[in-house]
Design a protein around this motif. Structure first.
Motif, short mmCIF file in Angstrom:
data_model
loop_
_atom_site.label_atom_id
_atom_site.label_comp_id
_atom_site.label_asym_id
_atom_site.label_seq_id
_atom_site.Cartn_x
_atom_site.Cartn_y
_atom_site.Cartn_z
N ARG A 1 -6.37 36.73 -30.84
CA ARG A 1 -5.15 37.17 -31.55
C ARG A 1 -4.37 36.03 -32.22
NH1 ARG A 1 -2.60 42.32 -28.36
NH2 ARG A 1 -3.12 43.80 -29.98
N PRO A 2 -4.17 34.88 -31.53
CA PRO A 2 -3.40 33.82 -32.19
C PRO A 2 -4.06 33.30 -33.47
CG PRO A 2 -3.62 33.40 -29.84
CD PRO A 2 -4.53 34.53 -30.16
N TRP A 3 -5.38 33.58 -33.66
CA TRP A 3 -6.08 33.10 -34.85
C TRP A 3 -5.94 34.03 -36.05
CZ3 TRP A 3 -7.66 28.28 -35.39
CH2 TRP A 3 -7.75 27.52 -34.23
N GLY A 4 -5.37 35.18 -35.85
CA GLY A 4 -5.09 36.08 -36.98
C GLY A 4 -3.79 35.61 -37.62
N MET A 5 -3.85 35.15 -38.87
CA MET A 5 -2.65 34.57 -39.48
C MET A 5 -2.37 35.19 -40.85
SD MET A 5 -3.04 30.61 -38.46
CE MET A 5 -3.69 30.15 -36.86
N VAL A 6 -2.37 36.51 -40.89
CA VAL A 6 -2.11 37.20 -42.15
C VAL A 6 -0.72 36.82 -42.68
CG1 VAL A 6 -1.83 39.49 -43.21
CG2 VAL A 6 -3.66 39.09 -41.58
N GLY B 1 -17.32 46.89 -20.34
CA GLY B 1 -16.84 45.53 -20.60
C GLY B 1 -15.35 45.46 -20.88
N PHE B 2 -14.59 46.45 -20.37
CA PHE B 2 -13.15 46.57 -20.68
C PHE B 2 -12.37 45.26 -20.44
CE2 PHE B 2 -8.80 47.49 -19.27
CZ PHE B 2 -8.32 48.16 -20.38
N ALA B 3 -12.46 44.72 -19.21
CA ALA B 3 -11.64 43.54 -18.86
C ALA B 3 -12.02 42.33 -19.71
CB ALA B 3 -11.79 43.22 -17.37
N ARG B 4 -13.34 42.12 -19.88
CA ARG B 4 -13.79 40.94 -20.64
C ARG B 4 -13.35 41.05 -22.11
NH1 ARG B 4 -19.99 39.45 -20.57
NH2 ARG B 4 -19.50 39.15 -18.39
N LEU B 5 -13.53 42.24 -22.69
CA LEU B 5 -13.17 42.43 -24.10
C LEU B 5 -11.66 42.32 -24.30
CD1 LEU B 5 -15.69 45.20 -25.10
CD2 LEU B 5 -15.66 42.84 -25.87
N PHE B 6 -10.88 42.76 -23.28
CA PHE B 6 -9.42 42.63 -23.41
C PHE B 6 -9.02 41.16 -23.39
CE2 PHE B 6 -5.05 42.62 -21.82
CZ PHE B 6 -4.47 43.32 -22.86
N ARG B 7 -9.72 40.36 -22.57
CA ARG B 7 -9.43 38.91 -22.54
C ARG B 7 -9.80 38.28 -23.88
NH1 ARG B 7 -10.69 39.09 -16.98
NH2 ARG B 7 -12.90 38.79 -17.33
N ILE B 8 -10.95 38.70 -24.46
CA ILE B 8 -11.36 38.17 -25.77
C ILE B 8 -10.31 38.53 -26.83
CG2 ILE B 8 -13.10 38.38 -27.62
CD1 ILE B 8 -15.22 38.68 -25.40
N LEU B 9 -9.80 39.76 -26.75
CA LEU B 9 -8.77 40.20 -27.70
C LEU B 9 -7.55 39.27 -27.63
CD1 LEU B 9 -7.72 42.46 -29.67
CD2 LEU B 9 -6.78 43.58 -27.66
N GLY B 10 -7.12 38.95 -26.39
CA GLY B 10 -5.99 38.05 -26.21
C GLY B 10 -6.26 36.65 -26.75
N PRO C 1 -8.63 39.38 -38.08
CA PRO C 1 -7.98 40.70 -38.12
C PRO C 1 -8.99 41.85 -38.00
CG PRO C 1 -7.05 39.29 -39.82
CD PRO C 1 -8.24 38.56 -39.26
N GLY C 2 -10.17 41.70 -38.62
CA GLY C 2 -11.20 42.75 -38.52
C GLY C 2 -11.67 42.92 -37.10
N LEU C 3 -11.94 41.78 -36.42
CA LEU C 3 -12.38 41.83 -35.01
C LEU C 3 -11.30 42.43 -34.12
CD1 LEU C 3 -14.11 38.41 -34.21
CD2 LEU C 3 -15.06 40.68 -33.84
N GLU C 4 -10.06 42.03 -34.37
CA GLU C 4 -8.93 42.50 -33.56
C GLU C 4 -8.80 44.03 -33.66
OE1 GLU C 4 -5.19 40.62 -34.52
OE2 GLU C 4 -4.07 42.10 -33.36
N ILE C 5 -8.87 44.54 -34.89
CA ILE C 5 -8.73 45.99 -35.08
C ILE C 5 -9.92 46.72 -34.46
CG2 ILE C 5 -8.58 47.81 -36.82
CD1 ILE C 5 -7.36 45.60 -38.70
N GLY C 6 -11.13 46.16 -34.65
CA GLY C 6 -12.33 46.77 -34.08
C GLY C 6 -12.27 46.82 -32.56
N LEU C 7 -11.86 45.70 -31.94
CA LEU C 7 -11.77 45.65 -30.47
C LEU C 7 -10.72 46.63 -29.96
CD1 LEU C 7 -11.95 41.86 -29.50
CD2 LEU C 7 -13.44 43.68 -28.71
#
Ligand code: ZN
Length: 202
Positions: free
Chosen positions: A139-144, A127-136, A105-111
């Motif tokens: 995301r499934p690993w954030g399980m709050v 690095g817009f496109a690459r970071l957007f792919r990393i965000l995608g 969740p911290g990485l997701e919010i930061g990105l």
């Protein structure tokens, strides 16, 4: 050629129609949601991401619950919970708790903030496109929400044995769960590229 849209659930290709405010388009074949009336203001996800940052800080630093039993009380934070699992020999479980409820969740919010704030100012970040792919990908690993559900089940079971006082972090964790869901809905791939194209034109 009219703009077309591909259903992400069943792959059927459909013509894109103009929507009125608050309307949503659904797939003719499977009924999955295709897109919503837009464009969404980029200020909304930025405000939500900043709120999520505050909620995550509260969740990670304040106690989740206080257990009272036979005159003694024990307070635990999320970090304590992960450390406790590690000390009891459940290292993989401790890592899973830390990754799914704090790190991702911290990485997701930061990105999101790294990508959205420059777009709001009219340019694409490096690095817009690459970071957007990393965000995608992360995301499934954030399980709050899974953590929240597990905690609630555990608290209901423990309430038969000890007095339970819910604390700040439990409420902020619940709010964070709704906040992250709203952020995921508002920052779809299509929406992101609409903002990116708008930034290129400016
Ligand atoms: Zn479909």
């Amino acid at each position: 050629m009219p703009p077309i849209v591909l259903c992400s659930a069943c792959d059927v290709v459909q013509k894109k129609a103009a929507l009125r405010r608050r309307e949503r388009a659904h797939c003719v074949r499977c009924g999955a949601e295709l897109y919503r009336a837009g464009p969404v203001s980029i200020d909304v996800p930025i405000a939500l991401a900043l709120t999520a940052l505050v909620l995550l800080a509260l969740t990670d630093s304040f106690p989740l619950v206080t257990l009272k039993l036979n005159g003694t009380s024990r307070t635990a934070t999320l970090v304590d919970a992960a450390l406790g699992l590690y000390q009891q020999g459940y290292a993989p479980m401790a890592l899973l708790v830390a990754v799914t409820t704090m790190i991702v969740p911290g990485l997701e919010i930061g990105l999101l903030l790294y990508l959205l704030v420059p777009l709001r100012l009219g340019h694409r970040p490096a690095g817009f496109a690459r970071l957007f792919r990393i965000l995608g990908a992360i995301r499934p690993w954030g399980m709050v929400e899974v953590f929240m559900l597990g905690t609630l089940v555990a608290l209901v079971k423990l309430s038969a044995l000890a007095e339970i006082v819910t604390s700040t972090a439990l409420w902020s964790c619940a709010l964070l769960m709704f906040n992250l869901s709203a952020l995921t809905t508002l920052t779809s791939t299509e929406q992101f590229w609409t903002w990116a194209q708008g930034a290129d034109v400016r």
